[in-house]
Motif scaffolding. Structure first.
Motif, PDB file in Angstrom:
ATOM      1  N   LYS A  70       0.837  -1.192   0.000  1.00  0.00           N
ATOM      2  CA  LYS A  70       0.000   0.000   0.000  1.00  0.00           C
ATOM      3  C   LYS A  70       0.884   1.258   0.000  1.00  0.00           C
ATOM      4  CE  LYS A  70      -4.338   1.405   2.088  1.00  0.00           C
ATOM      5  NZ  LYS A  70      -5.193   1.341   3.260  1.00  0.00           N
ATOM      6  N   GLY A  71       0.592   2.172  -0.928  1.00  0.00           N
ATOM      7  CA  GLY A  71       1.356   3.420  -0.996  1.00  0.00           C
ATOM      8  C   GLY A  71       2.560   3.343  -1.918  1.00  0.00           C
ATOM      9  N   ALA A  72       2.980   2.128  -2.300  1.00  0.00           N
ATOM     10  CA  ALA A  72       4.137   1.979  -3.192  1.00  0.00           C
ATOM     11  C   ALA A  72       3.656   1.778  -4.624  1.00  0.00           C
ATOM     12  CB  ALA A  72       4.979   0.800  -2.751  1.00  0.00           C
ATOM     13  N   ASP A  73       4.484   2.195  -5.587  1.00  0.00           N
ATOM     14  CA  ASP A  73       4.110   2.019  -6.991  1.00  0.00           C
ATOM     15  C   ASP A  73       4.677   0.729  -7.571  1.00  0.00           C
ATOM     16  OD1 ASP A  73       2.708   4.392  -7.105  1.00  0.00           O
ATOM     17  OD2 ASP A  73       4.534   5.567  -7.499  1.00  0.00           O
ATOM     18  N   PHE A  74       5.758   0.251  -6.975  1.00  0.00           N
ATOM     19  CA  PHE A  74       6.448  -0.904  -7.551  1.00  0.00           C
ATOM     20  C   PHE A  74       6.876  -1.892  -6.473  1.00  0.00           C
ATOM     21  CE2 PHE A  74       7.208   2.623 -10.485  1.00  0.00           C
ATOM     22  CZ  PHE A  74       6.744   2.081 -11.675  1.00  0.00           C
ATOM     23  N   SER A  94       6.793 -18.801  -9.966  1.00  0.00           N
ATOM     24  CA  SER A  94       6.344 -17.410  -9.890  1.00  0.00           C
ATOM     25  C   SER A  94       7.123 -16.587 -10.915  1.00  0.00           C
ATOM     26  CB  SER A  94       6.541 -16.848  -8.473  1.00  0.00           C
ATOM     27  OG  SER A  94       7.900 -16.867  -8.126  1.00  0.00           O
ATOM     28  N   ALA A  95       6.516 -15.474 -11.310  1.00  0.00           N
ATOM     29  CA  ALA A  95       7.158 -14.637 -12.329  1.00  0.00           C
ATOM     30  C   ALA A  95       6.788 -13.179 -12.100  1.00  0.00           C
ATOM     31  CB  ALA A  95       6.703 -15.074 -13.718  1.00  0.00           C
ATOM     32  N   ALA A  96       7.788 -12.311 -12.208  1.00  0.00           N
ATOM     33  CA  ALA A  96       7.529 -10.874 -12.018  1.00  0.00           C
ATOM     34  C   ALA A  96       7.119 -10.253 -13.354  1.00  0.00           C
ATOM     35  CB  ALA A  96       8.785 -10.209 -11.483  1.00  0.00           C
ATOM     36  N   GLU A  97       6.247  -9.285 -13.293  1.00  0.00           N
ATOM     37  CA  GLU A  97       5.793  -8.581 -14.496  1.00  0.00           C
ATOM     38  C   GLU A  97       5.885  -7.074 -14.247  1.00  0.00           C
ATOM     39  OE1 GLU A  97       2.337 -11.626 -16.149  1.00  0.00           O
ATOM     40  OE2 GLU A  97       1.733  -9.895 -14.944  1.00  0.00           O
ATOM     41  N   THR A  98       6.198  -6.362 -15.295  1.00  0.00           N
ATOM     42  CA  THR A  98       6.212  -4.906 -15.167  1.00  0.00           C
ATOM     43  C   THR A  98       5.306  -4.325 -16.240  1.00  0.00           C
ATOM     44  OG1 THR A  98       8.519  -5.064 -14.486  1.00  0.00           O
ATOM     45  CG2 THR A  98       7.695  -2.866 -15.028  1.00  0.00           C
ATOM     46  N   LEU A  99       4.285  -3.674 -15.786  1.00  0.00           N
ATOM     47  CA  LEU A  99       3.291  -3.128 -16.716  1.00  0.00           C
ATOM     48  C   LEU A  99       3.749  -1.755 -17.201  1.00  0.00           C
ATOM     49  CD1 LEU A  99       0.460  -4.153 -17.613  1.00  0.00           C
ATOM     50  CD2 LEU A  99      -0.475  -2.553 -15.942  1.00  0.00           C
ATOM     51  N   LEU A 216      12.652   1.859 -15.089  1.00  0.00           N
ATOM     52  CA  LEU A 216      11.874   0.770 -14.473  1.00  0.00           C
ATOM     53  C   LEU A 216      12.711  -0.483 -14.229  1.00  0.00           C
ATOM     54  CD1 LEU A 216       8.530   1.045 -16.480  1.00  0.00           C
ATOM     55  CD2 LEU A 216       9.003   1.836 -14.172  1.00  0.00           C
ATOM     56  N   GLN A 217      13.987  -0.374 -14.537  1.00  0.00           N
ATOM     57  CA  GLN A 217      14.854  -1.535 -14.329  1.00  0.00           C
ATOM     58  C   GLN A 217      14.847  -1.930 -12.842  1.00  0.00           C
ATOM     59  OE1 GLN A 217      18.810  -0.943 -15.797  1.00  0.00           O
ATOM     60  NE2 GLN A 217      19.341  -3.105 -15.635  1.00  0.00           N
ATOM     61  N   GLY A 218      14.694  -3.261 -12.597  1.00  0.00           N
ATOM     62  CA  GLY A 218      14.687  -3.751 -11.211  1.00  0.00           C
ATOM     63  C   GLY A 218      13.407  -3.428 -10.475  1.00  0.00           C
ATOM     64  N   LYS A 219      12.370  -3.116 -11.223  1.00  0.00           N
ATOM     65  CA  LYS A 219      11.076  -2.827 -10.578  1.00  0.00           C
ATOM     66  C   LYS A 219       9.995  -3.657 -11.275  1.00  0.00           C
ATOM     67  CE  LYS A 219      12.213   1.854  -9.181  1.00  0.00           C
ATOM     68  NZ  LYS A 219      12.095   3.275  -9.495  1.00  0.00           N
ATOM     69  N   ALA A 220       9.031  -4.139 -10.476  1.00  0.00           N
ATOM     70  CA  ALA A 220       7.915  -4.906 -11.062  1.00  0.00           C
ATOM     71  C   ALA A 220       6.601  -4.333 -10.554  1.00  0.00           C
ATOM     72  CB  ALA A 220       8.032  -6.384 -10.679  1.00  0.00           C
ATOM     73  N   THR A 221       5.588  -4.502 -11.355  1.00  0.00           N
ATOM     74  CA  THR A 221       4.258  -4.038 -10.908  1.00  0.00           C
ATOM     75  C   THR A 221       3.457  -5.188 -10.267  1.00  0.00           C
ATOM     76  OG1 THR A 221       3.521  -4.404 -13.167  1.00  0.00           O
ATOM     77  CG2 THR A 221       3.990  -2.131 -12.528  1.00  0.00           C
ATOM     78  N   GLY A 247       4.691  -6.866  -0.029  1.00  0.00           N
ATOM     79  CA  GLY A 247       3.657  -6.461  -0.979  1.00  0.00           C
ATOM     80  C   GLY A 247       2.264  -6.862  -0.536  1.00  0.00           C
ATOM     81  N   THR A 248       1.316  -6.584  -1.432  1.00  0.00           N
ATOM     82  CA  THR A 248      -0.080  -6.939  -1.171  1.00  0.00           C
ATOM     83  C   THR A 248      -0.356  -8.277  -1.849  1.00  0.00           C
ATOM     84  OG1 THR A 248      -0.621  -4.596  -1.178  1.00  0.00           O
ATOM     85  CG2 THR A 248      -2.467  -6.138  -1.393  1.00  0.00           C
ATOM     86  N   LEU A 249      -0.820  -9.247  -1.079  1.00  0.00           N
ATOM     87  CA  LEU A 249      -1.053 -10.588  -1.627  1.00  0.00           C
ATOM     88  C   LEU A 249      -2.554 -10.822  -1.775  1.00  0.00           C
ATOM     89  CD1 LEU A 249       1.840 -10.676  -0.293  1.00  0.00           C
ATOM     90  CD2 LEU A 249       1.447 -13.120  -0.014  1.00  0.00           C
ATOM     91  N   ARG A 250      -2.958 -11.136  -2.994  1.00  0.00           N
ATOM     92  CA  ARG A 250      -4.385 -11.387  -3.213  1.00  0.00           C
ATOM     93  C   ARG A 250      -4.583 -12.671  -4.016  1.00  0.00           C
ATOM     94  NH1 ARG A 250      -6.473  -5.550  -5.139  1.00  0.00           N
ATOM     95  NH2 ARG A 250      -4.395  -5.564  -6.049  1.00  0.00           N
TER      96      ARG A 250
END
Lengths: 399, 236
Positions: A70-74, A94-99, A216-221, A247-250
């Motif tokens: 919450k409050g973070a963008d990445f 698991s796999a990271a994605e960056t939008l 955005l390098q090293g950052k995921a959405t 992070g937020t887990l849903r």
């Protein structure tokens, strides 16, 4: 067993052994058909729901999706998060994605489609998009100017003039526009999952992302987490939290959104069709058993005339109906699981929201089997009760 | 209870002033009109009369397959009129044997199984099976024990029905025109079985017949007309 209670069992065994085999087979077959009808309707709608949910999990959200706190963008250092998640028991991959918000332009037509940067190696394990390529090939790690497009973006659609009216082919160059800057990408492949929420996506590699958006390098959405089986998502979330995954887990259920609306609509239709199906099956079974027991009216009279008490006569025909119903359920089960179920597994229904095969929940199967036997017994009870309340002579003389 | 007749010690059946009327739409048919009779132990009573005289109606009342509108029936000293169906069923099982004109066998049971059936309410299966074999032997059908009714002649089917009626050692056998559906030879066979049961084993038998020549087997003959006894004859 009390001596007199053996009479119904004695008679049922003889009825089955000595009755006309053709008639018996027909009764059992009709019961089986009524049972299959109940199973099939439910399985079809369950299949639609199952297919829709599976596609959401397999191609988009995974079983659990991690989004920024919450409050973070990445999510920072996504590689470390993926490593931590993979250690949690019950996690398959698991796999990271960056939008990357932006649009795609081709042949002078531009559409607002997000581009997602992925690591093809981890993504291939966490989603099934790589298995849904209809043209070209999946992305390779390190590909800095390749892109794969969903069918909604690339495909030619009848009456669809919003985007790509002539379709985009493998080898074509499309422009990805982010922050008013256009970046050319060569189309490596086109995928079609038949899930709208995925088929309007485009994927590039993390290497390409570094080129067009180095910030955005090293950052995921988000991080997509696949569990080794469905149904334990809440437990998995708890275990990931306990393992310190940030992070937020849903769960996918929390992310389902419109899919939830579609599936709940199908669940409602299924419930309505099930009620109708039960009614039709009940009437069919009732008629079959009623006719059979009514046909044995003279026998009811004979049994009473020689001193067999009415409750035992009734029990005889109720149990006989139960045996016929049970045989019908058994035959229906064999036909269903040996022929119908595998057939639709091999040749699923092809509907716009995906390929749908049949799916049955064990409880639904048991409930339907129980219903068929219960309705059968009730259908035996009513004419037997009527028969034992008539004058004995009317039964014996069939008048 | 003034004027009511009670059964004596030798009376297997006592019928006292029974009436039965059938209602067929708006038409009422008086089938029995104040009929009374007594059957003693070891009697072979033949009931005869023309069609519609009330013979079968009387048999149905005696066999507890129907109930009179009025009057009393005693079987083995017990009044059966007004009894609950459960008790009537018990009497049909233990005290009566009933032989129908149409044999009334269960098509899906073998001869042996048809004969066993009434005793299965009382005895263990093996006992029933053994007893049923004996009964079939008594009527000369031991070889046909495993035959279904459809594999037996009319006479054989009626003998199976007789064997079945004897299984629980009843106080009285009722036979409602037992030879009506049989050829002459089979009818003769069946009548000889009844004759032997009465003469040698002292079974009490009540039989309805149309055939005058069959009355020679009885020690008492009553003739009905319009629901009443119009003639009674005793043979020595």
């Amino acid at each position: 067993m009390k001596t007199s209670k053996r009479i119904p069992f004695f008679l049922i065994v003889r009825h089955v052994r000595h009755s006309n085999k053709g008639t018996l087979a027909l009764i059992v077959f009709l019961m089986a058909i009524a049972f299959i009808n109940l199973l099939f309707i439910n399985s079809l709608f369950s299949g639609v729901v199952e297919s829709n949910e599976s596609q959401l999990i397999n191609t988009k959200t995974g079983n659990v999706m991690i989004t920024p706190a919450k409050g973070a963008d990445f999510i920072n250092n996504p590689a470390a998060v993926v490593k931590a998640v993979d250690k949690v028991p019950g996690v398959q991959a698991s796999a990271a994605e960056t939008l990357l918000p932006g649009s795609i332009e081709f042949g002078g037509t531009r559409g607002n489609f997000d581009v997602t940067a992925i690591d093809p190696t981890t993504q291939e394990k966490a989603t099934t998009v790589s298995q849904k390529m209809t043209a070209g090939s999946y992305l390779k790690p390190g590909d800095t100017n390749g892109i794969i497009l969903g069918d909604t973006i690339a495909g030619k659609k009848e009456n669809d003039t919003d985007f790509a009216p002539n379709g985009i082919k493998v080898g074509d160059t499309v422009n990805v526009i982010t922050d008013s800057t256009s970046h050319p990408f060569v189309v490596r492949g086109v995928f079609k999952t038949k899930f709208n929420g995925t088929d309007d996506r485009a994927f590039v590699t993390n290497a390409a992302l570094n080129k067009i958006a180095p910030a955005l390098q090293g950052k995921a959405t988000d991080v997509v987490v696949r569990a080794d089986h469905r149904g334990n998502e809440d437990k998995l979330v708890d275990e990931m939290k306990a393992a310190g995954v940030p992070g937020t887990l849903r769960t996918w259920q929390q992310l389902a959104g419109s899919v939830r609306e579609i599936t709940s609509s199908f669940v409602t239709i299924n419930a309505l069709m099930t009620v109708v199906g039960f009614f039709i099956a009940a009437v069919t079974i009732f008629i079959i058993i009623y006719v059979d027991v009514t046909h044995r009216r003279q026998e009811v009279g004979i049994l009473r005339a020689i001193g067999v008490r009415s409750p035992l006569v009734v029990m005889t025909y109720v149990l006989q109906a139960a045996v016929y119903s049970f045989l019908g359920v058994a035959m229906g089960t064999v036909l269903y699981f040996a022929i119908i179920f595998p057939y639709f597994k091999a040749f699923p229904f092809k509907i716009p929201i995906g390929d749908v095969s049949l799916s049955i929940i064990p409880w639904d199967y048991l409930f339907r089997a129980f219903t068929v036997v219960a309705v059968g017994m009730l259908s035996g009870l009513i004419p037997a009760l009527i028969g034992t309340r008539r004058p004995i002579l009317d039964d014996i003389l069939n008048r | 209870m003034a004027g009511e007749i009670l059964p004596g010690p030798d009376d297997v059946i006592l019928v006292d002033d029974i009436h039965k009327t059938y209602h067929l739409g708006e038409v009422s048919v008086k089938a029995l009109r104040g009929l009374s009779l007594t059957v003693k132990k070891s009697d072979f009573l033949i009931i005869t009369g023309r069609n519609g005289s009330g013979k079968s109606t009387l048999m149905h009342q005696l066999g507890l397959l129907d109930s009179p509108d009025d009057g009393h029936i005693y079987l083995s000293g017990k009044e059966v009129t007004g009894m609950k169906e459960k008790d009537r069923s018990e009497i049909r099982l233990r005290d009566l044997g009933y032989i129908f004109q149409e044999f009334a066998l269960i098509d899906e049971l073998t001869a042996l199984e048809n004969v066993m059936l009434p005793t299965m309410m009382i005895e263990k299966t093996e006992v029933c099976r053994e007893k049923a074999r004996e009964m079939l032997a008594q009527v000369g059908l031991q070889e046909q024990a495993t035959h279904l009714p459809s594999q037996l002649s009319g006479g054989e089917q009626q003998k199976v029905a007789i064997a079945r009626s004897l299984m629980n050692e009843p106080d009285v056998l009722f036979a409602d025109e037992p030879t009506a559906n049989l050829d002459l030879e089979s009818a003769q066979d069946v009548l000889l079985v009844f004759n032997r049961l009465n003469r040698e084993e002292k079974h009490t038998i009540v039989m309805v017949t149309h055939e005058h020549e069959e009355t020679i087997y009885g020690n008492r003959i009553i003739t009905l007309s319009d629901g009443k006894i119009i003639y009674e004859e005793n043979h020595v």
